[in-house]
Design an enzyme around this catalytic site. Structure first.
Site, PDB file in Angstrom:
ATOM      1  N   ASP A  19      31.589  26.034 -21.365  1.00  0.00           N
ATOM      2  CA  ASP A  19      30.159  25.894 -21.076  1.00  0.00           C
ATOM      3  C   ASP A  19      29.817  26.606 -19.770  1.00  0.00           C
ATOM      4  OD1 ASP A  19      28.036  22.885 -21.125  1.00  0.00           O
ATOM      5  OD2 ASP A  19      27.629  24.975 -21.654  1.00  0.00           O
ATOM      6  N   SER A  22      36.558  20.389 -27.801  1.00  0.00           N
ATOM      7  CA  SER A  22      37.025  19.050 -27.396  1.00  0.00           C
ATOM      8  C   SER A  22      38.441  19.024 -26.843  1.00  0.00           C
ATOM      9  CB  SER A  22      36.940  18.024 -28.551  1.00  0.00           C
ATOM     10  OG  SER A  22      35.588  17.733 -28.843  1.00  0.00           O
TER      11      SER A  22
HETATM   12  N1  APR Z   1      37.272  30.947 -22.989  1.00  0.00           N
HETATM   13  C1  APR Z   1      37.947  30.302 -23.980  1.00  0.00           C
HETATM   14  N2  APR Z   1      38.383  29.041 -23.888  1.00  0.00           N
HETATM   15  C2  APR Z   1      38.141  28.396 -22.726  1.00  0.00           C
HETATM   16  C3  APR Z   1      37.436  28.981 -21.639  1.00  0.00           C
HETATM   17  C4  APR Z   1      37.000  30.317 -21.818  1.00  0.00           C
HETATM   18  N3  APR Z   1      36.320  30.968 -20.854  1.00  0.00           N
HETATM   19  N4  APR Z   1      37.354  28.052 -20.631  1.00  0.00           N
HETATM   20  C5  APR Z   1      37.992  26.948 -21.071  1.00  0.00           C
HETATM   21  N5  APR Z   1      38.473  27.145 -22.321  1.00  0.00           N
HETATM   22  C6  APR Z   1      39.252  26.245 -23.174  1.00  0.00           C
HETATM   23  C7  APR Z   1      39.855  25.033 -22.513  1.00  0.00           C
HETATM   24  O1  APR Z   1      41.082  25.389 -21.883  1.00  0.00           O
HETATM   25  C8  APR Z   1      40.071  24.141 -23.728  1.00  0.00           C
HETATM   26  O2  APR Z   1      41.253  24.524 -24.412  1.00  0.00           O
HETATM   27  O3  APR Z   1      38.367  25.720 -24.158  1.00  0.00           O
HETATM   28  C9  APR Z   1      38.870  24.473 -24.635  1.00  0.00           C
HETATM   29  C10 APR Z   1      37.731  23.458 -24.556  1.00  0.00           C
HETATM   30  O4  APR Z   1      37.628  22.998 -23.213  1.00  0.00           O
HETATM   31  P1  APR Z   1      36.216  22.602 -22.510  1.00  0.00           P
HETATM   32  O5  APR Z   1      35.495  23.844 -22.174  1.00  0.00           O
HETATM   33  O6  APR Z   1      36.562  21.638 -21.432  1.00  0.00           O
HETATM   34  O7  APR Z   1      35.380  21.891 -23.669  1.00  0.00           O
HETATM   35  P2  APR Z   1      35.473  20.397 -24.235  1.00  0.00           P
HETATM   36  O8  APR Z   1      36.861  19.847 -24.146  1.00  0.00           O
HETATM   37  O9  APR Z   1      34.804  20.458 -25.556  1.00  0.00           O
HETATM   38  O10 APR Z   1      34.589  19.561 -23.208  1.00  0.00           O
HETATM   39  C11 APR Z   1      33.203  19.803 -23.181  1.00  0.00           C
HETATM   40  O11 APR Z   1      33.220  20.105 -20.831  1.00  0.00           O
HETATM   41  O12 APR Z   1      32.548  21.996 -19.786  1.00  0.00           O
HETATM   42  C12 APR Z   1      32.156  20.743 -20.133  1.00  0.00           C
HETATM   43  O13 APR Z   1      29.785  20.906 -20.389  1.00  0.00           O
HETATM   44  C13 APR Z   1      31.003  20.761 -21.089  1.00  0.00           C
HETATM   45  O14 APR Z   1      30.658  18.415 -20.924  1.00  0.00           O
HETATM   46  C14 APR Z   1      31.169  19.429 -21.745  1.00  0.00           C
HETATM   47  C15 APR Z   1      32.681  19.299 -21.863  1.00  0.00           C
END
Ligand code: APR
Length: 167
Positions: free
Chosen positions: A33, A121
């Site tokens: 995000d 997630s």
């Molecule tokens: N590109 C690809 N994958 C990524 C990136 C990126 N730039 N940044 C992080 N990830 C990976 C993480 O390492 C994880 O394996 O994406 C996967 C999902 O992680 P999160 O981004 O933390 O998403 P999620 O677990 O669904 O949590 C969502 O986190 O960022 C906040 O606003 C968001 O509150 C929401 C929550």
């Protein structure tokens, strides 16, 4: 549909649609995000705010998906989906599956043919990697769609390994 796995940053992908692992507020966060909004620029947040002011006053429910412009990203759209937070007592697998199914449905509505997915997630929301990979791949494989390429872009080696093991 081709399913591809790639180690990298989803915001660097050149596809029709990039799926964002958002939260219900649609107003940004960390992880995917944070990267999507940072690299995509303010246009995306403006579009998210407009969605909150119109259809999603109470926020986007977990398991649903909605599209906005991709701003400065090398894509036409960002499809924001809200994953469920992992719970050891409450099985939310169907909600996580819905994120992928709904993202493909929105992609079809847009006419997107190539879609990049993160491991929804599997980060802040704490879903165990192997199960996150299983649900993601099983759901994408079993969903009828006109999307020709589903590209899972995995940020770290451990997640890539979990997806590779399940592919
Ligand atoms: N590109 C690809 N994958 C990524 C990136 C990126 N730039 N940044 C992080 N990830 C990976 C993480 O390492 C994880 O394996 O994406 C996967 C999902 O992680 P999160 O981004 O933390 O998403 P999620 O677990 O669904 O949590 C969502 O986190 O960022 C906040 O606003 C968001 O509150 C929401 C929550």
């Amino acid at each position: 549909m081709q399913i591809k796995l790639e180690l990298g940053d989803i915001t660097e992908q050149t596809v029709d649609a990039i799926v964002n692992a958002a939260n219900s507020s649609l107003l940004g966060g960390g992880g995917v995000d944070g990267a999507v909004h940072r690299r995509g620029g303010p246009e995306i947040l403006e579009a998210c705010r407009a969605l909150r002011a119109s259809h999603y006053g109470g926020g986007l429910p977990a398991g649903q998906a909605v599209a906005t412009t991709a701003g400065r990203l090398d894509a036409r759209w960002v499809i924001h989906t809200v994953g469920p937070v992992w719970s050891p007592t409450d099985d939310r697998s169907a909600v996580l599956a819905s994120c992928y199914r709904e993202s493909l449905r929105v992609a079809d509505e847009l006419g997107a043919r190539t879609v990049a997915f993160p491991a929804v997630s599997a980060g802040v929301y704490g879903w165990p990697l192997d199960d996150a990979a299983r649900i993601a791949l099983e759901t994408v494989r079993s969903t009828g769609t006109r999307v020709s390429e589903a590209r899972f872009v995995l940020f770290t080696e451990d997640v890539r390994r979990a997806f590779t093991a399940r592919l």
